[in-house]
Design an enzyme around this catalytic site. Sequence first.
Site, short mmCIF file in Angstrom:
data_model
loop_
_atom_site.label_atom_id
_atom_site.label_comp_id
_atom_site.label_asym_id
_atom_site.label_seq_id
_atom_site.Cartn_x
_atom_site.Cartn_y
_atom_site.Cartn_z
N SER A 128 0.86 -1.19 0.00
CA SER A 128 0.00 0.00 0.00
C SER A 128 0.90 1.24 0.00
O SER A 128 2.08 1.14 0.35
CB SER A 128 -0.84 0.00 1.29
OG SER A 128 -1.50 1.23 1.47
N TYR A 141 -1.47 -0.51 10.78
CA TYR A 141 -1.58 -0.85 9.35
C TYR A 141 -0.27 -0.50 8.65
O TYR A 141 0.24 -1.29 7.85
CB TYR A 141 -2.77 -0.09 8.74
CG TYR A 141 -3.05 -0.44 7.28
CD1 TYR A 141 -3.45 -1.71 6.92
CD2 TYR A 141 -2.94 0.53 6.28
CE1 TYR A 141 -3.73 -2.02 5.57
CE2 TYR A 141 -3.22 0.24 4.95
CZ TYR A 141 -3.62 -1.04 4.60
OH TYR A 141 -3.89 -1.34 3.28
N1 LIG Z 1 -8.68 -0.43 -1.26
C1 LIG Z 1 -7.62 0.34 -1.05
O1 LIG Z 1 -7.71 1.58 -1.02
C2 LIG Z 1 -6.27 -0.28 -0.88
C3 LIG Z 1 -5.15 0.57 -0.91
C4 LIG Z 1 -3.89 0.02 -0.71
C5 LIG Z 1 -3.74 -1.33 -0.51
N2 LIG Z 1 -4.83 -2.14 -0.50
C6 LIG Z 1 -4.61 -3.57 -0.25
O2 LIG Z 1 -5.23 -4.32 -1.25
C7 LIG Z 1 -5.55 -5.62 -0.74
C8 LIG Z 1 -6.96 -5.98 -1.16
O3 LIG Z 1 -7.86 -5.10 -0.55
P1 LIG Z 1 -9.21 -4.58 -1.24
O4 LIG Z 1 -9.12 -3.11 -1.25
O5 LIG Z 1 -9.48 -5.29 -2.50
O6 LIG Z 1 -10.26 -4.95 -0.08
P2 LIG Z 1 -11.49 -5.96 0.03
O7 LIG Z 1 -12.44 -5.72 -1.08
O8 LIG Z 1 -11.95 -5.85 1.44
O9 LIG Z 1 -10.81 -7.39 -0.20
C9 LIG Z 1 -10.01 -8.01 0.79
C10 LIG Z 1 -9.93 -9.49 0.50
O10 LIG Z 1 -9.13 -10.12 1.51
C11 LIG Z 1 -9.82 -11.26 1.99
N3 LIG Z 1 -9.48 -11.60 3.37
C12 LIG Z 1 -9.57 -10.83 4.47
N4 LIG Z 1 -9.19 -11.53 5.56
C13 LIG Z 1 -8.86 -12.77 5.14
C14 LIG Z 1 -8.40 -13.95 5.78
N5 LIG Z 1 -8.20 -13.98 7.10
N6 LIG Z 1 -8.15 -15.05 5.03
C15 LIG Z 1 -8.36 -15.02 3.69
N7 LIG Z 1 -8.81 -13.94 3.03
C16 LIG Z 1 -9.05 -12.82 3.74
C17 LIG Z 1 -11.27 -10.88 1.87
O11 LIG Z 1 -12.04 -12.06 1.87
P3 LIG Z 1 -13.50 -12.04 2.57
O12 LIG Z 1 -14.20 -10.87 2.04
O13 LIG Z 1 -14.07 -13.36 2.21
O14 LIG Z 1 -13.21 -11.88 4.03
C18 LIG Z 1 -11.30 -10.16 0.54
O15 LIG Z 1 -11.38 -11.07 -0.53
C19 LIG Z 1 -5.31 -5.56 0.76
O16 LIG Z 1 -4.08 -6.18 1.06
C20 LIG Z 1 -5.24 -4.07 1.04
O17 LIG Z 1 -4.44 -3.77 2.18
C21 LIG Z 1 -6.09 -1.66 -0.70
#
Ligand SMILES: NC(=O)c1ccc[n+]([C@@H]2O[C@H](COP(=O)([O-])OP(=O)(O)OC[C@H]3O[C@@H](n4cnc5c(N)ncnc54)[C@H](OP(=O)(O)O)[C@@H]3O)[C@@H](O)[C@H]2O)c1
Length: 233
Positions: A128, A141
Amino acid sequence: MAERLDGTVALVTGASSGIGAATALELSGLGASVALVARRSERLTDDPQAREVVERAAAELGRLDTLVNNAGVMLLGPVQDAPLTEWQRMININVLGLLYCTHAALPHLLDAVSTSPRRVADLVNISSVAGRTVRSGSAAYNATKHAVGAFSEALRQEVTTRYLRVSVVEPGAVDTELAGHNRPEILAGLTERFAHQERMEATDIAETISFIVTRPRRVAVNEVLVRPTEQEG
Ligand SMILES: NC(=O)c1ccc[n+]([C@@H]2O[C@H](COP(=O)([O-])OP(=O)(O)OC[C@H]3O[C@@H](n4cnc5c(N)ncnc54)[C@H](OP(=O)(O)O)[C@@H]3O)[C@@H](O)[C@H]2O)c1
């Protein structure tokens, strides 16, 4: 020029929504067979579970060329009085889950280098902007995402001469479900902060990942920081 991924197998963690779901679609559109993992079906928070997920993907699909360690949670707020369960959840999934999946996948990825016509394999870790810059209210975080960067760079140095490429992607704000798991008072602050800014879409990050994994074997894109144009910090 971008290469296709026909005949290769990818495993994407956190693929039930957001960046992971978009990445799974993107890689499958490029010809890869894609195994998906999400907490709704499987938790990656202890070693046997993570190992089982990786072994099953490699056994059922026959190999493993690409691992995208994307699963993550972002639970923000000041250090003082923070619920420790939130920190444990973040460390378990953002750090330990990623380390366990990587450990289990490493032999398969290294095997894939020698058996694939592309003669290269890819490990892509989703960090991130929070893995590059810190801000008050995100200490834990920040700590988990800095850990992802440090682990990835050290591992890169261990395996890169064997043509296993290790890449870190550092997105800024993306419109996904990520913020929705925060306590109501924290969520209100986040909603306010991003209310007037255009965020990226999950497909923007999926396309960044696809750029990385479709480079010819001589090119390793080690790190990509990608923000919404309007995001300053
Ligand atoms: N969105 C942003 O602004 C942003 C910015 C920078 C970095 N990121 C990074 O991008 C990545 C994906 O995030 P996203 O934004 O796409 O969010 P998201 O839509 O909430 O997706 C997160 C995913 O992680 C899974 N997950 C959470 N806990 C888990 C566990 N214990 N075991 C297995 N799977 C698990 C969730 O599965 P379930 O839903 O089934 O729990 C979901 O599929 C993360 O690492 C986040 O830190 C996001």
